[in-house]
Scaffold this motif. Structure first.
Motif, PDB file in Angstrom:
ATOM      1  N   ALA A  36       0.809  -1.219   0.000  1.00  0.00           N
ATOM      2  CA  ALA A  36       0.000   0.000   0.000  1.00  0.00           C
ATOM      3  C   ALA A  36       0.844   1.272   0.000  1.00  0.00           C
ATOM      4  O   ALA A  36       0.343   2.340  -0.391  1.00  0.00           O
ATOM      5  N   VAL A  37       2.092   1.179   0.426  1.00  0.00           N
ATOM      6  CA  VAL A  37       2.961   2.369   0.392  1.00  0.00           C
ATOM      7  C   VAL A  37       3.067   2.902  -1.031  1.00  0.00           C
ATOM      8  O   VAL A  37       2.825   4.088  -1.304  1.00  0.00           O
ATOM      9  N   GLY A  38       3.434   2.027  -1.966  1.00  0.00           N
ATOM     10  CA  GLY A  38       3.566   2.461  -3.351  1.00  0.00           C
ATOM     11  C   GLY A  38       2.235   2.853  -3.958  1.00  0.00           C
ATOM     12  O   GLY A  38       2.149   3.820  -4.735  1.00  0.00           O
ATOM     13  N   LEU A  39       1.174   2.131  -3.613  1.00  0.00           N
ATOM     14  CA  LEU A  39      -0.146   2.449  -4.164  1.00  0.00           C
ATOM     15  C   LEU A  39      -0.620   3.824  -3.710  1.00  0.00           C
ATOM     16  O   LEU A  39      -1.326   4.522  -4.451  1.00  0.00           O
ATOM     17  N   THR A  40      -0.236   4.227  -2.495  1.00  0.00           N
ATOM     18  CA  THR A  40      -0.602   5.566  -2.011  1.00  0.00           C
ATOM     19  C   THR A  40      -0.038   6.645  -2.923  1.00  0.00           C
ATOM     20  O   THR A  40      -0.723   7.619  -3.255  1.00  0.00           O
ATOM     21  N   PHE A  41       1.199   6.493  -3.364  1.00  0.00           N
ATOM     22  CA  PHE A  41       1.802   7.449  -4.295  1.00  0.00           C
ATOM     23  C   PHE A  41       0.984   7.520  -5.581  1.00  0.00           C
ATOM     24  O   PHE A  41       0.742   8.613  -6.113  1.00  0.00           O
ATOM     25  N   VAL A  42       0.558   6.364  -6.084  1.00  0.00           N
ATOM     26  CA  VAL A  42      -0.182   6.322  -7.339  1.00  0.00           C
ATOM     27  C   VAL A  42      -1.535   7.007  -7.204  1.00  0.00           C
ATOM     28  O   VAL A  42      -1.919   7.845  -8.033  1.00  0.00           O
ATOM     29  N   ILE A  43      -2.276   6.690  -6.145  1.00  0.00           N
ATOM     30  CA  ILE A  43      -3.607   7.261  -5.961  1.00  0.00           C
ATOM     31  C   ILE A  43      -3.525   8.752  -5.665  1.00  0.00           C
ATOM     32  O   ILE A  43      -4.404   9.522  -6.070  1.00  0.00           O
ATOM     33  N   LEU A  44      -2.471   9.196  -4.987  1.00  0.00           N
ATOM     34  CA  LEU A  44      -2.300  10.636  -4.758  1.00  0.00           C
ATOM     35  C   LEU A  44      -2.139  11.395  -6.071  1.00  0.00           C
ATOM     36  O   LEU A  44      -2.429  12.586  -6.145  1.00  0.00           O
ATOM     37  N   CYS A  45      -1.673  10.711  -7.110  1.00  0.00           N
ATOM     38  CA  CYS A  45      -1.556  11.319  -8.437  1.00  0.00           C
ATOM     39  C   CYS A  45      -2.827  11.133  -9.266  1.00  0.00           C
ATOM     40  O   CYS A  45      -2.827  11.393 -10.474  1.00  0.00           O
ATOM     41  N   ALA A  46      -3.910  10.660  -8.626  1.00  0.00           N
ATOM     42  CA  ALA A  46      -5.199  10.443  -9.293  1.00  0.00           C
ATOM     43  C   ALA A  46      -5.110   9.352 -10.356  1.00  0.00           C
ATOM     44  O   ALA A  46      -5.792   9.405 -11.373  1.00  0.00           O
ATOM     45  N   GLU A  47      -4.248   8.360 -10.125  1.00  0.00           N
ATOM     46  CA  GLU A  47      -4.140   7.206 -11.005  1.00  0.00           C
ATOM     47  C   GLU A  47      -4.452   5.951 -10.196  1.00  0.00           C
ATOM     48  O   GLU A  47      -4.741   6.024  -9.004  1.00  0.00           O
ATOM     49  N   ILE A  48      -4.395   4.798 -10.827  1.00  0.00           N
ATOM     50  CA  ILE A  48      -4.665   3.528 -10.152  1.00  0.00           C
ATOM     51  C   ILE A  48      -3.713   2.473 -10.694  1.00  0.00           C
ATOM     52  O   ILE A  48      -3.256   2.574 -11.841  1.00  0.00           O
ATOM     53  N   ASP A  49      -3.403   1.502  -9.857  1.00  0.00           N
ATOM     54  CA  ASP A  49      -2.526   0.398 -10.267  1.00  0.00           C
ATOM     55  C   ASP A  49      -3.202  -0.918  -9.884  1.00  0.00           C
ATOM     56  O   ASP A  49      -3.219  -1.303  -8.712  1.00  0.00           O
ATOM     57  N   LEU A  50      -3.764  -1.591 -10.870  1.00  0.00           N
ATOM     58  CA  LEU A  50      -4.446  -2.859 -10.640  1.00  0.00           C
ATOM     59  C   LEU A  50      -3.506  -4.052 -10.737  1.00  0.00           C
ATOM     60  O   LEU A  50      -3.939  -5.192 -10.548  1.00  0.00           O
TER      61      LEU A  50
ATOM     62  N   GLY B 102       5.769  24.201 -14.627  1.00  0.00           N
ATOM     63  CA  GLY B 102       7.013  23.698 -15.169  1.00  0.00           C
ATOM     64  C   GLY B 102       7.392  22.300 -14.720  1.00  0.00           C
ATOM     65  O   GLY B 102       8.512  21.844 -14.989  1.00  0.00           O
ATOM     66  N   LEU B 103       6.485  21.609 -14.043  1.00  0.00           N
ATOM     67  CA  LEU B 103       6.795  20.255 -13.599  1.00  0.00           C
ATOM     68  C   LEU B 103       6.734  19.279 -14.762  1.00  0.00           C
ATOM     69  O   LEU B 103       5.899  19.418 -15.661  1.00  0.00           O
ATOM     70  N   ASN B 104       7.601  18.281 -14.718  1.00  0.00           N
ATOM     71  CA  ASN B 104       7.560  17.196 -15.696  1.00  0.00           C
ATOM     72  C   ASN B 104       6.553  16.162 -15.189  1.00  0.00           C
ATOM     73  O   ASN B 104       6.906  15.208 -14.502  1.00  0.00           O
ATOM     74  N   VAL B 105       5.283  16.394 -15.522  1.00  0.00           N
ATOM     75  CA  VAL B 105       4.201  15.571 -14.991  1.00  0.00           C
ATOM     76  C   VAL B 105       4.366  14.109 -15.396  1.00  0.00           C
ATOM     77  O   VAL B 105       4.149  13.198 -14.588  1.00  0.00           O
ATOM     78  N   LYS B 106       4.772  13.866 -16.624  1.00  0.00           N
ATOM     79  CA  LYS B 106       4.936  12.488 -17.087  1.00  0.00           C
ATOM     80  C   LYS B 106       6.019  11.762 -16.296  1.00  0.00           C
ATOM     81  O   LYS B 106       5.890  10.572 -15.997  1.00  0.00           O
ATOM     82  N   LEU B 107       7.088  12.478 -15.957  1.00  0.00           N
ATOM     83  CA  LEU B 107       8.156  11.866 -15.171  1.00  0.00           C
ATOM     84  C   LEU B 107       7.659  11.497 -13.772  1.00  0.00           C
ATOM     85  O   LEU B 107       7.988  10.422 -13.259  1.00  0.00           O
ATOM     86  N   ILE B 108       6.871  12.382 -13.168  1.00  0.00           N
ATOM     87  CA  ILE B 108       6.312  12.107 -11.844  1.00  0.00           C
ATOM     88  C   ILE B 108       5.389  10.896 -11.898  1.00  0.00           C
ATOM     89  O   ILE B 108       5.460   9.988 -11.058  1.00  0.00           O
ATOM     90  N   LEU B 109       4.515  10.855 -12.906  1.00  0.00           N
ATOM     91  CA  LEU B 109       3.586   9.730 -13.038  1.00  0.00           C
ATOM     92  C   LEU B 109       4.338   8.420 -13.277  1.00  0.00           C
ATOM     93  O   LEU B 109       4.004   7.380 -12.705  1.00  0.00           O
ATOM     94  N   GLY B 110       5.349   8.472 -14.127  1.00  0.00           N
ATOM     95  CA  GLY B 110       6.146   7.274 -14.377  1.00  0.00           C
ATOM     96  C   GLY B 110       6.862   6.806 -13.124  1.00  0.00           C
ATOM     97  O   GLY B 110       6.942   5.602 -12.848  1.00  0.00           O
ATOM     98  N   ALA B 111       7.378   7.759 -12.344  1.00  0.00           N
ATOM     99  CA  ALA B 111       8.111   7.412 -11.125  1.00  0.00           C
ATOM    100  C   ALA B 111       7.208   6.714 -10.112  1.00  0.00           C
ATOM    101  O   ALA B 111       7.608   5.718  -9.486  1.00  0.00           O
ATOM    102  N   VAL B 112       5.969   7.217  -9.943  1.00  0.00           N
ATOM    103  CA  VAL B 112       5.095   6.596  -8.943  1.00  0.00           C
ATOM    104  C   VAL B 112       4.665   5.195  -9.379  1.00  0.00           C
ATOM    105  O   VAL B 112       4.441   4.316  -8.524  1.00  0.00           O
ATOM    106  N   MET B 113       4.569   4.959 -10.685  1.00  0.00           N
ATOM    107  CA  MET B 113       4.231   3.609 -11.145  1.00  0.00           C
ATOM    108  C   MET B 113       5.369   2.632 -10.850  1.00  0.00           C
ATOM    109  O   MET B 113       5.128   1.483 -10.452  1.00  0.00           O
TER     110      MET B 113
END
Length: 344
Positions: free
Chosen positions: A70-84, A228-239
């Motif tokens: 759940a630690v990693g999943l928390t990062f994903v959901i905080l970015c408004a994404e999901i990891d099934l 100026g944030l690299n949103v794609k990099l952040i999303l990729g990192a949380v996955m």
């Protein structure tokens, strides 16, 4: 938990005045605590064996693998994404570390079994690679995370099936055995690992620039891009973070259960999502954090453990867990609506 929301907290002059507005604005955080208190009180009255120190230790042990995932999943959901794919990645990593432990190195002329540290590194590399595929599918190709991780769930399950081929593996590296099933001074190592990872996730989200970026991306993605944030990099990192946390949970879970086999972690998908959402982290992103996840873990742990103590029918237990999750989702959506109304 208040510190985790600091990146998205309204200014002082915008905060609701009065008790009723405050309670409505904090419903997402208050409801899980009330649920935990009510469940604990009910089971303590219903079963004398529930409210004991030994049983508290049992609850902590029971939620440890879920907590790590759940630690990693928390990062994903905080970015408004999901990891099934978290449960399947946990399963394939646990199977992989057992598989590599048993295999003989192709590059070793002496035909000596692969060292334990090499098996661990290869298993971690596998889960990181699967997380990277999720990240590339989401950020480069543009596949929604729900669909991308749904496909990865099947891919990881297929890799598990190929590795284990219907068999059960028992041997894992000594380090994994110690951390998964050993203890120190009466405290299980798996509880300590879960606590360290939860603490580490909280510190990252609360005190690092990357943590602030996670909240910004989840709170308002367009504003984050304009800043100026690299949103794609952040999303990729949380996955990738989600996959690695799942892999660690999978390896320790295999040692804790005593074997590696197919579909061993299937129930951890719902449990991990429920822990994050029941704890109050917003499915819409930007609100919540590891503190909320810890509360959600205790709610699930107390519920599952308590139902065993009062001898509830196992099928009814599944229904009750589903109703608790549904209630959490309703509160989550309602809290989001209140937030939007307050913003207007």
């Amino acid at each position: 938990m208040a510190s985790s929301d600091s990146a998205t907290r309204p200014a002082d002059h915008q905060r609701p005045r009065g008790l009723a507005p405050f309670l409505r604005s904090q419903m997402r955080n208050i409801a899980p605590f009330l649920t935990l208190i009510l469940l604990s009180g009910f089971f303590a009255i219903a079963s004398p064996s529930f409210a004991t120190l030994d049983n508290v230790g049992n609850i902590l042990t029971q939620v440890s693998v879920t907590g790590i995932i759940a630690v990693g999943l928390t990062f994903v959901i905080l970015c408004a994404e999901i990891d099934l794919s978290i449960a399947s990645i946990a399963n394939v990593t646990g199977i992989a570390v057992a598989y590599f432990t048993l295999q003989e190195s192709y590059v070793n002329i002496a035909n000596v079994p692969m060292p334990g540290w090499a098996a661990i590194l290869l298993a971690l590399a596998l889960c990181a690679l699967l997380g990277l595929v999720n990240a590339l599918g989401l950020t480069v190709i543009g596949i929604p995370s729900f669909i991308m991780t749904l496909a990865m769930m099947q891919i990881a399950a297929g890799v598990s099936a190929l590795l284990v081929r219907g068999q059960i593996a028992y041997k894992v590296p000594p380090l994994i055995t110690t951390l998964g099933s050993g203890s120190v001074s009466g405290i299980p190592w798996i509880v300590i690992v879960a606590a360290v990872m939860l603490l580490g996730g909280h510190l990252v989200l609360t005190y690092t620039r990357f943590g602030r970026y996670v909240y910004m991306v989840g709170g308002n993605r367009e504003a984050a891009e304009f800043a100026g944030l690299n949103v794609k990099l952040i999303l990729g990192a949380v996955m990738v973070i989600s996959a690695v946390c799942s892999g660690i949970g999978g390896m320790l879970g295999v040692a804790h259960f005593g074997s590696a086999q197919q579909n061993e972690f299937d129930t951890y998908l719902l449990d991990s999502i429920a822990a994050v959402v029941v704890g109050g982290t917003s499915l819409f992103g930007g609100r919540g954090g590891i503190g909320n996840t810890i509360v959600g873990l205790f709610v699930l742990g107390v519920l599952n453990n308590g139902l065993d103590h009062v001898n509830i029918d196992s099928f009814l237990k599944i229904l009750i867990r589903g109703l608790i999750l549904l209630a959490a989702l309703i509160i989550n959506v309602y809290a989001q609506r209140l937030r939007e109304q307050a913003a207007d």
